[in-house]
Design a protein around this motif. Structure first.
Motif, mmCIF file in Angstrom:
data_model
loop_
_atom_site.group_PDB
_atom_site.id
_atom_site.type_symbol
_atom_site.label_atom_id
_atom_site.label_comp_id
_atom_site.label_asym_id
_atom_site.label_seq_id
_atom_site.Cartn_x
_atom_site.Cartn_y
_atom_site.Cartn_z
ATOM 1 N N UNK A 94 67.807 70.428 24.055
ATOM 2 C CA UNK A 94 68.998 70.419 23.205
ATOM 3 C C UNK A 94 69.267 71.802 22.633
ATOM 4 N N UNK A 95 68.209 72.453 22.186
ATOM 5 C CA UNK A 95 68.341 73.807 21.652
ATOM 6 C C UNK A 95 68.821 74.759 22.743
ATOM 7 N N UNK A 96 68.253 74.627 23.925
ATOM 8 C CA UNK A 96 68.640 75.499 25.039
ATOM 9 C C UNK A 96 70.127 75.333 25.364
ATOM 10 N N UNK A 97 70.612 74.101 25.342
ATOM 11 C CA UNK A 97 72.032 73.848 25.592
ATOM 12 C C UNK A 97 72.895 74.524 24.543
ATOM 13 N N UNK A 98 72.429 74.496 23.298
ATOM 14 C CA UNK A 98 73.145 75.177 22.211
ATOM 15 C C UNK A 98 73.209 76.675 22.470
ATOM 16 N N UNK A 99 72.097 77.262 22.913
ATOM 17 C CA UNK A 99 72.062 78.697 23.184
ATOM 18 C C UNK A 99 73.054 79.068 24.281
ATOM 19 N N UNK A 100 73.048 78.285 25.352
ATOM 20 C CA UNK A 100 73.940 78.585 26.469
ATOM 21 C C UNK A 100 75.405 78.452 26.048
ATOM 22 N N UNK A 101 75.708 77.441 25.241
ATOM 23 C CA UNK A 101 77.081 77.281 24.738
ATOM 24 C C UNK A 101 77.500 78.490 23.902
#
Length: 218
Positions: A94-101
């Motif tokens: 979930x955190x990784x998805x936030x970073x990519x966004x």
């Protein structure tokens, strides 16, 4: 002293989520079928290298303002309570998805280029904070056939090219950013990130053993 410096840099920069994002970009770039060569003399071939370099700078800029990028990354944690692995893995994704966004929506070509320009004026290295990525290939190691000889262009060479071919450079930057954010996968980065942490642990152990030896002989 060199071992101590590299170890401290890796510990400070590589253990947070910004470090994971840099490794993700490095990993994705190395996975391309036709990686760009920074020694090439073709302007068109330079564009890929320029774009990746500038995106690393842009990630650093986002990391300066977004606290999530500075949080500790537990992807490579070695000792965790039993029964927490599944929930931790879900949280990390979930955190990784936030970073990519964030990278996709907030990376700006002009802002990254400005950082390069300021660094040149101050006679500084704009890539100093991510030089630790070279440790991924410090011993000539490869991961799944990919050479980890990460390529940084000299800032004094990168900036004039960006100015001279600004439209093409910005177009290439946007294309690289879009492809990276669309194609990078969390699972593809984990093993490489763990490799980086293993190098840190080994370097840290070597440094501590060296300090102990010096104390014993003094």
């Amino acid at each position: 002293m060199e071992t101590e410096f590299r170890t401290r840099c890796l510990c400070k920069a590589g253990s947070g989520w910004e470090g994971f994002a840099h490794v993700a970009l490095c990993c994705w770039n190395q996975s391309l079928q036709q990686p760009q060569d920074a020694s090439s003399e073709s302007v068109l071939e330079f564009l890929g290298v320029i774009s990746v370099n500038l995106l690393h700078v842009a990630i650093g800029l986002i990391g300066d303002s977004d606290t999530t990028f500075r949080k500790a990354c537990l992807v490579g944690a070695t000792s965790l309570p039993s029964g927490t692995c599944y929930w931790l893995d879900l949280d990390q994704k979930t955190i990784f998805s936030h970073l990519i966004d964030k990278i996709n929506t907030e990376s700006r070509f002009s802002e990254a280029l400005r950082i390069i320009e300021v660094a040149i004026r101050k006679n500084e290295d704009p890539f100093q904070r991510i030089r630790w990525l070279r440790l991924l290939n410090a011993e000539g190691e490869t991961a799944e056939g990919h050479d980890w000889n990460f390529s940084f262009m000299e800032a004094a060479k990168l900036f004039p090219l960006c100015v001279k071919h600004k439209d093409k450079a910005e177009e290439a930057f946007m294309n690289v950013k879009s492809r990276f954010c669309d194609e990078v996968l969390f699972g593809d980065v984990v093993d490489r990130y763990k490799l980086l942490l293993d190098k840190y642990r080994k370097a840290r152990k070597q440094y501590m053993n060296g300090m102990i030896s010096l104390q014993c002989t003094s």
